[in-house]
Design a protein around this motif. Structure first.
Motif, mmCIF file in Angstrom:
data_model
loop_
_atom_site.group_PDB
_atom_site.id
_atom_site.type_symbol
_atom_site.label_atom_id
_atom_site.label_comp_id
_atom_site.label_asym_id
_atom_site.label_seq_id
_atom_site.Cartn_x
_atom_site.Cartn_y
_atom_site.Cartn_z
ATOM 1 N N MET A 65 0.658 -1.144 -0.044
ATOM 2 C CA MET A 65 0.390 -0.073 -0.001
ATOM 3 C C MET A 65 0.842 1.173 0.013
ATOM 4 O O MET A 65 1.316 1.637 1.117
ATOM 5 C CB MET A 65 -0.934 -0.050 1.288
ATOM 6 N N THR A 66 1.085 1.917 -1.165
ATOM 7 C CA THR A 66 1.802 2.945 -1.217
ATOM 8 C C THR A 66 0.951 3.937 -1.467
ATOM 9 O O THR A 66 0.080 4.221 -1.995
ATOM 10 C CB THR A 66 2.779 3.197 -2.333
ATOM 11 N N PRO A 67 1.241 5.290 -0.590
ATOM 12 C CA PRO A 67 0.341 6.616 -0.701
ATOM 13 C C PRO A 67 0.524 7.011 -2.140
ATOM 14 O O PRO A 67 -0.803 7.636 -2.250
ATOM 15 C CB PRO A 67 0.982 7.296 0.580
ATOM 16 N N VAL A 68 1.578 6.899 -2.843
ATOM 17 C CA VAL A 68 1.614 7.324 -3.949
ATOM 18 C C VAL A 68 0.272 6.978 -5.134
ATOM 19 O O VAL A 68 -0.365 7.553 -5.634
ATOM 20 C CB VAL A 68 2.880 7.320 -4.834
ATOM 21 N N LEU A 69 0.403 5.432 -4.922
ATOM 22 C CA LEU A 69 -0.588 4.815 -5.798
ATOM 23 C C LEU A 69 -1.892 5.343 -5.265
ATOM 24 O O LEU A 69 -2.836 5.265 -6.306
ATOM 25 C CB LEU A 69 -0.355 3.279 -5.701
ATOM 26 N N VAL A 70 -2.269 5.402 -3.877
ATOM 27 C CA VAL A 70 -3.529 5.767 -3.470
ATOM 28 C C VAL A 70 -3.933 7.123 -3.960
ATOM 29 O O VAL A 70 -5.115 7.389 -4.470
ATOM 30 C CB VAL A 70 -3.337 5.762 -1.885
ATOM 31 N N VAL A 71 -3.084 7.976 -4.085
ATOM 32 C CA VAL A 71 -3.352 9.474 -4.649
ATOM 33 C C VAL A 71 -3.708 9.336 -5.925
ATOM 34 O O VAL A 71 -4.571 9.823 -6.416
ATOM 35 C CB VAL A 71 -2.069 10.350 -4.198
ATOM 36 N N ALA A 72 -2.916 8.446 -6.908
ATOM 37 C CA ALA A 72 -3.002 8.372 -8.209
ATOM 38 C C ALA A 72 -4.424 7.589 -8.596
ATOM 39 O O ALA A 72 -5.220 8.000 -9.291
ATOM 40 C CB ALA A 72 -1.908 7.318 -8.901
ATOM 41 N N VAL A 73 -4.872 6.752 -7.615
ATOM 42 C CA VAL A 73 -6.007 6.330 -7.754
ATOM 43 C C VAL A 73 -7.222 7.199 -7.838
ATOM 44 O O VAL A 73 -8.138 7.286 -8.251
ATOM 45 C CB VAL A 73 -6.163 5.023 -6.815
ATOM 46 N N THR A 74 -6.976 8.058 -6.484
ATOM 47 C CA THR A 74 -7.986 9.094 -6.177
ATOM 48 C C THR A 74 -8.170 9.939 -7.397
ATOM 49 O O THR A 74 -9.320 10.290 -7.798
ATOM 50 C CB THR A 74 -7.622 9.840 -4.847
ATOM 51 N N VAL A 75 -6.950 10.427 -7.875
ATOM 52 C CA VAL A 75 -7.369 11.584 -9.038
ATOM 53 C C VAL A 75 -7.733 10.944 -10.099
ATOM 54 O O VAL A 75 -8.720 11.428 -10.746
ATOM 55 C CB VAL A 75 -5.588 11.649 -9.384
ATOM 56 N N VAL A 76 -7.452 9.598 -10.472
ATOM 57 C CA VAL A 76 -8.314 9.101 -11.652
ATOM 58 C C VAL A 76 -9.689 8.915 -11.371
ATOM 59 O O VAL A 76 -10.599 8.990 -12.268
ATOM 60 C CB VAL A 76 -7.461 7.806 -12.083
ATOM 61 N N ALA A 77 -9.952 8.417 -10.177
ATOM 62 C CA ALA A 77 -11.301 8.262 -9.760
ATOM 63 C C ALA A 77 -12.165 9.594 -9.927
ATOM 64 O O ALA A 77 -13.271 9.553 -10.388
ATOM 65 C CB ALA A 77 -11.274 7.708 -8.485
ATOM 66 N N ALA A 78 -11.535 10.430 -9.378
ATOM 67 C CA ALA A 78 -12.072 11.830 -9.424
ATOM 68 C C ALA A 78 -12.589 12.306 -10.929
ATOM 69 O O ALA A 78 -13.425 12.626 -11.115
ATOM 70 C CB ALA A 78 -11.201 12.710 -8.682
ATOM 71 N N LEU A 79 -11.428 12.137 -11.596
ATOM 72 C CA LEU A 79 -11.554 12.412 -13.075
ATOM 73 C C LEU A 79 -12.809 11.819 -13.683
ATOM 74 O O LEU A 79 -13.608 12.332 -14.503
ATOM 75 C CB LEU A 79 -10.347 12.235 -13.844
ATOM 76 N N LEU A 80 -12.714 10.581 -13.372
ATOM 77 C CA LEU A 80 -13.872 9.611 -14.005
ATOM 78 C C LEU A 80 -15.175 10.180 -13.467
ATOM 79 O O LEU A 80 -16.241 10.041 -14.398
ATOM 80 C CB LEU A 80 -13.447 7.969 -13.569
ATOM 81 N N ALA A 81 -15.232 10.677 -12.206
ATOM 82 C CA ALA A 81 -16.574 11.067 -11.500
ATOM 83 C C ALA A 81 -16.884 12.095 -12.281
ATOM 84 O O ALA A 81 -18.262 12.380 -12.804
ATOM 85 C CB ALA A 81 -16.318 11.176 -10.080
ATOM 86 N N LEU A 82 -16.111 13.182 -12.532
ATOM 87 C CA LEU A 82 -16.382 14.320 -13.333
ATOM 88 C C LEU A 82 -16.739 14.184 -14.488
ATOM 89 O O LEU A 82 -17.601 14.818 -14.958
ATOM 90 C CB LEU A 82 -15.001 15.232 -13.194
ATOM 91 N N ALA A 83 -16.066 13.408 -15.391
ATOM 92 C CA ALA A 83 -16.395 13.190 -16.939
ATOM 93 C C ALA A 83 -17.804 12.449 -16.964
ATOM 94 O O ALA A 83 -18.645 12.734 -17.559
ATOM 95 C CB ALA A 83 -15.137 12.215 -17.393
#
Lengths: 121, 139
Positions: free
Chosen positions: A1-19
């Protein structure tokens, strides 16, 4: 569990939600952009799951393993289920379906990190 | 006016358009509640049997609601959403009155506080949606 990956997942998830929400607001169906975002999200989650399982095998132990594994497996299903459920919807609401799935991923990934980092007792 | 009316036939009425979003949310809650209940029952059932059985019951209700909405089973969906609303209100109230009986979070504890109160809002939205998507002449 790396925080970097967690942040990346959050960003992509947010983009998908916005789209997704954007296509609903624009009264449009989902397009390739949504599918790609979902694919990237799923890929990140798979990498994350592989790393987590490797760490578990390597001897690291979060205090609540059953719950951790439940989240780890459950989160992998969400983008796939979201896309399958959205693709058969011919109206603008398909985008919101994806947004819901992405939102759930965004919440669950942080819960997963919390479960991983929690110290026993 | 040759518009086909089959779209709003006996099945699928409740699963189209906004209903599809509702099914998605219900699906996620089925997963969340089901997984949580499974872990609770499997690992620490003896700590709070009543609370954990209620947790499992909530998961079943979400599952029934998801399937009923997805397949356009209007009456079953109505029953599931009604039970869900009653359940979240009852368990929410009980969990506030008797904290000892609910040592661990369940989906319906404190009206679904751990889930951004979505469990409280969801059945209301579900019932409103069912009122709108009611199969008129076919009922």
């Amino acid at each position: 569990m790396t925080p970097v990956l967690v942040v990346a997942v959050t960003v992509v998830a947010a983009l998908l939600a916005l789209a997704g929400l954007a296509s609903t607001l624009a009264r449009r169906r989902i397009g390739l952009l949504h599918l790609w975002a979902a694919a990237v999200l799923e890929a990140l989650l798979v990498i994350q799951a592989v790393l987590a399982v490797a760490a578990l095998v390597g001897g690291e132990r979060p205090p609540d393993i059953p719950t951790f594994l439940g989240y780890l497996g459950g989160i992998l299903l969400l983008p796939v289920a979201g896309v399958l459920w959205a693709r058969s919807e011919p109206t603008r609401w398909a985008g919101t379906v994806l947004a819901v799935a992405a939102g759930a991923v965004g919440v669950m990934i942080w819960r997963l990190l919390q479960l991983w980092e929690a110290t026993g007792g | 006016m040759a518009e086909p009316t089959d779209e709003r036939g006996s099945t699928g009425t409740t699963a189209g358009g906004p209903g599809r979003v509702l099914v998605a949310v219900y699906g996620i809650f089925t997963l969340a509640a089901g997984a949580r209940a499974a872990v609770q029952l499997a690992t620490r059932f003896s700590e709070a049997p009543v609370a954990y059985l209620l947790s499992a019951f909530a998961a079943v209700v979400y599952g029934v609601a998801t399937v009923a909405l997805a397949r356009g089973r209007w009456r079953l969906a109505l029953a599931a959403c009604s039970v869900e609303l009653a359940g979240v209100l009852a368990v929410g109230t009980l969990s506030l009155l008797d904290r000892a009986a609910f040592p661990d979070e369940t989906v319906w504890s404190v009206y679904g506080q751990g889930y951004l109160f979505i469990p409280l809002v969801l059945p209301v939205i579900g019932l409103l949606w069912l009122r709108r998507s009611r199969p008129g002449a076919r009922a």
